[in-house]
Design an enzyme around this catalytic site. Sequence first.
Site, PDB file in Angstrom:
ATOM      1  N   CYS A 194       0.892  -1.156   0.000  1.00 15.73           N
ATOM      2  CA  CYS A 194       0.000   0.000   0.000  1.00 15.73           C
ATOM      3  C   CYS A 194       0.925   1.199   0.000  1.00 15.73           C
ATOM      4  O   CYS A 194       1.544   1.500   1.025  1.00 15.73           O
ATOM      5  CB  CYS A 194      -0.920   0.040   1.220  1.00 15.73           C
ATOM      6  SG  CYS A 194      -1.868   1.581   1.255  1.00 15.73           S
ATOM      7  N   CYS A 237      -0.506   4.059   2.583  1.00 10.67           N
ATOM      8  CA  CYS A 237      -0.542   3.887   4.039  1.00 10.67           C
ATOM      9  C   CYS A 237      -0.322   2.426   4.406  1.00 10.67           C
ATOM     10  O   CYS A 237       0.804   1.937   4.362  1.00 10.67           O
ATOM     11  CB  CYS A 237      -1.840   4.434   4.613  1.00 10.67           C
ATOM     12  SG  CYS A 237      -3.331   3.967   3.715  1.00 10.67           S
ATOM     13  N   SER A 238      -1.371   1.691   4.738  1.00 11.56           N
ATOM     14  CA  SER A 238      -1.160   0.328   5.221  1.00 11.56           C
ATOM     15  C   SER A 238      -2.343  -0.571   4.890  1.00 11.56           C
ATOM     16  O   SER A 238      -2.633  -1.500   5.635  1.00 11.56           O
ATOM     17  CB  SER A 238      -0.936   0.356   6.733  1.00 11.56           C
ATOM     18  OG  SER A 238      -2.059   0.971   7.350  1.00 11.56           O
ATOM     19  N   CYS A 239      -3.050  -0.326   3.778  1.00  4.57           N
ATOM     20  CA  CYS A 239      -4.196  -1.155   3.402  1.00  4.57           C
ATOM     21  C   CYS A 239      -3.741  -2.603   3.245  1.00  4.57           C
ATOM     22  O   CYS A 239      -2.712  -2.874   2.634  1.00  4.57           O
ATOM     23  CB  CYS A 239      -4.818  -0.635   2.108  1.00  4.57           C
ATOM     24  SG  CYS A 239      -5.436   1.046   2.276  1.00  4.57           S
TER      25      CYS A 239
HETATM   26 FE    FE Z   1      -3.427   1.995   2.958  1.00  5.14          FE
END
Ligand code: FE
Length: 215
Positions: free
Chosen positions: A114, A117-119
């Site tokens: 991602c 961010c951190s998906c």
């Molecule tokens: Fe994300």
Amino acid sequence: MSDGHDGHPHHEGMDASDGLSYYGRRAQAIEALLVEKGLCTSEEVQSAMDNVESRSPADGARVIARAWADPGFKARLLADPGSALTELGYTLPDTTPHLAVVENTEQVHHMVVCTLCSCYPRTLLGRPPDWYKSFAYRSRAVVDPRGVMREFGLELDESVEVRVLDSTADLRYLVLPRRPAGTDSLSEDALAKLVSRDSMIGVCNPRVPDPVAAD
Ligand code: FE
């Protein structure tokens, strides 16, 4: 972080006034607004959090092992993950993010990042590891995926096409890694033990089974 022109400091650290971090207070404020507007209830928020907390890469590994062992399930999983997963008792949210399952083959290797961010497919893998959220991974996965994989111990042949998939708030990915050779006689439980978290992100391949003593 920086101070905004609006005079509101944006820090990530603890705030002495209520003991909650900036993000903690932000999450509380968002939840309060959603509840106030009737978009969800506090119970629904809590249940979604409990759901993620109860998940771990062992859940994803179970799914991968079933796909390796059952070609019909694999086809259904690739075509329509949401309904295939109900066969194993997993329910994906019927709103976004949606989940796509991508299959690694001899010709194509998928790796998920991602960049924003951190998906991450938390419904099947739980929380993402810290390195997945790091700026180093998010940037290098795109410009030098083979270099990143090398650091995870995977040296891909130049003939293999690498596809880097960027997860978003709308679509998350789970990699269906290649089944290791020499695993024909393994049970689904034994297969699942070979499926590491990182192999479902696509930065490496599954573990290779210990040599089995001749029967
Ligand atoms: Fe994300």
